[in-house]
Design a protein around this motif. Structure first.
Motif, short mmCIF file in Angstrom:
data_model
loop_
_atom_site.label_atom_id
_atom_site.label_comp_id
_atom_site.label_asym_id
_atom_site.label_seq_id
_atom_site.Cartn_x
_atom_site.Cartn_y
_atom_site.Cartn_z
N ASP A 27 -5.94 1.36 0.49
CA ASP A 27 -6.06 0.31 1.10
C ASP A 27 -7.54 -0.28 0.86
O ASP A 27 -7.64 -1.62 1.16
CB ASP A 27 -6.00 0.84 2.81
CG ASP A 27 -7.25 1.98 2.90
OD1 ASP A 27 -7.62 2.63 1.88
OD2 ASP A 27 -7.56 2.17 4.02
N ASP A 62 0.68 -1.11 -0.12
CA ASP A 62 0.04 0.12 -0.09
C ASP A 62 0.88 1.24 0.06
O ASP A 62 1.73 1.42 0.94
CB ASP A 62 -0.97 -0.10 1.17
CG ASP A 62 -1.66 1.01 1.48
OD1 ASP A 62 -1.82 2.19 0.68
OD2 ASP A 62 -2.78 1.00 2.13
N GLU A 70 0.92 -7.31 4.82
CA GLU A 70 0.91 -6.12 4.60
C GLU A 70 1.99 -5.14 4.64
O GLU A 70 2.80 -5.51 5.50
CB GLU A 70 -0.25 -5.74 5.28
CG GLU A 70 -1.57 -6.09 5.17
CD GLU A 70 -2.72 -5.59 6.23
OE1 GLU A 70 -2.59 -4.62 6.86
OE2 GLU A 70 -3.92 -6.25 5.90
N ASN A 83 -7.60 -4.05 0.49
CA ASN A 83 -8.43 -4.95 1.15
C ASN A 83 -9.60 -5.85 0.18
O ASN A 83 -9.62 -6.93 0.73
CB ASN A 83 -9.13 -4.19 2.25
CG ASN A 83 -7.95 -3.85 3.35
OD1 ASN A 83 -7.30 -4.26 3.57
ND2 ASN A 83 -8.50 -2.65 4.05
#
Length: 171
Positions: A45, A38, A61, A49
Motif C-alpha cells: 500500500d 494491492d 483502488e 500510494n
C-alpha cells in the motif's frame, strides 16, 4: 548457538513450454484513470500510494489476496482503470499471482504493470515468458520491502517513478 547451513539444488518449477504468445495491450495515449491493485503484502500500500501521489491521475483502488488469484469480481473492479498497476511481488507465491493476474488483465485487453522486488524479477520474467507474455511490464524495486518503515519504502519507490512514467508514457 550452532547453525548448520546446507546448500541444496532446487528444481526450477517453470517448465520449458511453448505458450501461445500474448500480445501486451498498448498504453492509451491519454490515461484518465489508473487502478492500483494491492495484493495486501506488507508495504504494498505504501508503494502504490507513493506512485499514485506522484502520477496524480484519477484512480481506483482494488485489493486482492497475496497468495491466491484475484477473484472474477476483483478483476472486474481492476479493469475499470485505463491501466492497472499491481504490487507487490516480493516472494514466490505473491510474485506468481501478481504476474498471473496481470496476464489475465492483459488477455482481456487491459494494460498492466507489475512491481516486483529485484530478488524476484528474474522469476517474474521467466513466469511471464512461460505464459506467453514475455513483454509484460515488470518494474523492479529494491528488495526487501516487508519490515521496513514507511519512509524507507517511500524512498525506494521514488527511485522507480521515472521508469513507471516512461512505461506509461507520462511526462
Amino acid at each position: 548457538m550452532r547453525v548448520k547451513v546446507i546448500e541444496k539444488e532446487v528444481m526450477d518449477p517453470l517448465a520449458e513450454a511453448i505458450a501461445q504468445k500474448i500480445e501486451i495491450s498498448p498504453i492509451p495515449e491519454k490515461i484518465s484513470k489508473i487502478t492500483y491493485f494491492d495484493n495486501t503484502k506488507p508495504n504494498a500500500d505504501v508503494i502504490l500510494n507513493t506512485v499514485r501521489e506522484k502520477l496524480n491521475i484519477d484512480h481506483i483502488e482494488a485489493i486482492k489476496p497475496a497468495g491466491a488469484p484475484a477473484t472474477e469480481e476483483q478483476i472486474r473492479i481492476a479493469k475499470k482503470g485505463d491501466v492497472v498497476i499491481l504490487a507487490l511481488g516480493d516472494c514466490g507465491s505473491c510474485t506468481t499471482w501478481v504476474i498471473l493476474d496481470a496476464i489475465r488483465l492483459e488477455k482481456e485487453g487491459k494494460p498492466a504493470l507489475c512491481i516486483c522486488t529485484h530478488e524476484f524479477t528474474e522469476y517474474a520474467h521467466s513466469l511471464a515468458k512461460a505464459q506467453g507474455a514475455e513483454d509484460l511490464r515488470i518494474v523492479e524495486i529494491q528488495h526487501p520491502i516487508a519490515g521496513l518503515k514507511e519512509d524507507e519504502v517511500t524512498e525506494k519507490t521514488l527511485k522507480i517513478i521515472p521508469e513507471i512514467k516512461k512505461l506509461l508514457n507520462i511526462t
